[in-house]
Design an enzyme around this catalytic site. Structure first.
Site, short mmCIF file in Angstrom:
data_model
loop_
_atom_site.label_atom_id
_atom_site.label_comp_id
_atom_site.label_asym_id
_atom_site.label_seq_id
_atom_site.Cartn_x
_atom_site.Cartn_y
_atom_site.Cartn_z
N SER A 30 0.82 -1.23 0.00
CA SER A 30 0.00 0.00 0.00
C SER A 30 0.84 1.27 0.00
CB SER A 30 -0.88 0.06 1.26
OG SER A 30 -1.91 -0.85 1.18
N HIS A 61 -2.89 0.62 -4.96
CA HIS A 61 -2.33 -0.61 -5.52
C HIS A 61 -2.53 -0.60 -7.02
CE1 HIS A 61 -1.52 -3.26 -1.97
NE2 HIS A 61 -2.15 -2.25 -1.41
N HIS A 83 -5.48 -9.05 -1.33
CA HIS A 83 -5.73 -9.19 0.11
C HIS A 83 -6.91 -10.13 0.36
CE1 HIS A 83 -3.80 -5.23 -0.39
NE2 HIS A 83 -3.21 -5.50 0.76
N TYR A 85 -9.05 -9.57 2.73
CA TYR A 85 -10.23 -8.74 3.07
C TYR A 85 -10.99 -8.26 1.85
CZ TYR A 85 -7.20 -4.66 2.21
OH TYR A 85 -6.35 -3.75 1.64
N GLU A 86 -10.37 -8.35 0.67
CA GLU A 86 -11.09 -7.96 -0.56
C GLU A 86 -12.10 -9.02 -0.97
OE1 GLU A 86 -8.41 -5.99 -3.70
OE2 GLU A 86 -6.98 -6.96 -2.37
N ALA A 113 2.50 -1.92 4.43
CA ALA A 113 2.29 -0.88 5.43
C ALA A 113 1.69 -1.57 6.65
CB ALA A 113 1.32 0.16 4.90
N MET A 210 -2.35 -6.47 7.25
CA MET A 210 -3.40 -7.31 6.63
C MET A 210 -2.89 -8.07 5.41
SD MET A 210 -6.38 -4.42 6.79
CE MET A 210 -6.50 -3.29 8.18
N SER A 211 -1.59 -8.26 5.32
CA SER A 211 -1.04 -8.94 4.13
C SER A 211 0.21 -9.73 4.50
CB SER A 211 -0.70 -7.89 3.06
OG SER A 211 0.40 -7.10 3.48
N ASN A 234 1.37 3.94 11.34
CA ASN A 234 0.68 4.46 12.54
C ASN A 234 1.11 3.59 13.71
OD1 ASN A 234 -1.10 2.54 10.85
ND2 ASN A 234 -1.86 2.29 12.95
N HIS A 246 -7.07 5.01 6.03
CA HIS A 246 -6.33 4.48 4.88
C HIS A 246 -5.50 5.58 4.23
CE1 HIS A 246 -5.32 1.64 1.76
NE2 HIS A 246 -5.80 2.43 0.82
#
Ligand code: HPA
Length: 271
Positions: A30, A61, A83, A85-86, A113, A210-211, A234, A246
């Site tokens: 990301s 992306h 991902h 989550y997609e 990230a 998340m990846s 963060n 995001h």
């Protein structure tokens, strides 16, 4: 069509359009696509042009496979990843990694990230991933395909100590600060609650994202050597109630992109 045939069709397409004999491949996370501009004699393929490739839907992306030269080495760059989550299956999330393996890639560099849970971390830090905790579904669940790798792959050295040393060397030589630690993979798409950040810290994580973890598991399953970086966008915990967005993840990514690019260039030079 079975997965081996789909991998072969995808690999044949990439071989025909971008060539062969790659020294390594890089996956850009990301907001970290800037490295792609360093590729010389670049040829690019949209993911949509590669048979059986999923399409990435996340902002920041690109969704391109780029082949060319960096630091004199033949390099494939995946600008954009898939991902969980997609709504992708774990097989789709890791399909590109298996295509890279099919193309003969033996060294895989990944970036993402992440949210820092180590209180010493600051946004913009780059963390060398030395280990992970997987809290996502394991991509190897299901019948094992012996052609791809063993039933029970070892994860005691998932992240190559040899490549990690090259990254530390690049950090010292190029004066780019580099932290290190354990990355925890969670499904997302929610960012964590304060207590979830705190829990992840308690069980030994330094960053969460998340990846990457499914990709690393599949890469190790098929015997690739792995190096991975997490750019801290963060920092979360019980005492930092700042909202994560995001947009923030992408902005800090832009700042840290330069550091990441330097580190990857340094590793490729000495590989
Ligand atoms: N949590 C999970 N994934 C992330 C975060 C986070 O705080 N920041 C960037 N990716």
């Amino acid at each position: 069509m079975d997965i081996l045939s789909r991998l072969d069709e995808a690999a044949a397409c990439v071989r025909q359009r971008l060539g062969d004999a790659w020294a390594a491949a890089v996956v850009l996370g990301s907001g970290l696509g800037g490295f792609a501009s360093r590729v010389e004699d670049a040829r690019a393929l949209d993911y949509s042009e590669i048979p059986h490739f999923p399409v990435s839907t996340v902002e920041g992306h690109a969704g391109k496979l780029i082949g060319g030269k960096v630091a004199g080495k033949r390099l494939l760059v995946m600008a954009g990843r898939f991902h969980y989550y997609e709504g992708n299956s774990m097989e789709q999330v890791t399909f590109g990694i298996r295509v890279l393996h099919r193309l003969g890639v033996k060294v895989l560099l990944l970036s993402n990230a992440g949210g820092g849970v180590n209180p010493a971390f600051r946004p913009g830090d780059v963390m060398l991933i030395t280990d992970h905790i997987n809290l996502m579904p394991n991509p190897l669940v299901g019948p094992n395909i012996e052609e791809l790798g063993p039933r029970f792959p070892n994860m005691s050295d998932a992240y190559s100590p040899r490549l990690a040393d090259l990254a530390r060397h690049a950090s010292a030589l190029r004066k780019v600060p580099l932290t290190q630690g354990c990355y925890l993979g969670s499904t997302g798409p929610t960012f964590e609650t304060p207590h979830e950040y705190n829990f992840f810290r308690t069980i030994g994580a330094d960053a969460v994202g998340m990846s990457t973890v499914p990709e690393v598991i599949v890469a190790r399953h098929c015997g690739m050597e792995v190096l991975a970086f997490s750019v801290i966008s963060n920092v979360g915990g019980l005492y930092s109630h700042k909202e994560v967005s995001h947009q923030e993840v992408q902005e800090v990514g832009a700042l840290a992109e330069k550091r990441l690019t330097e580190l990857i260039l340094g590793v490729l030079e000495t590989m």
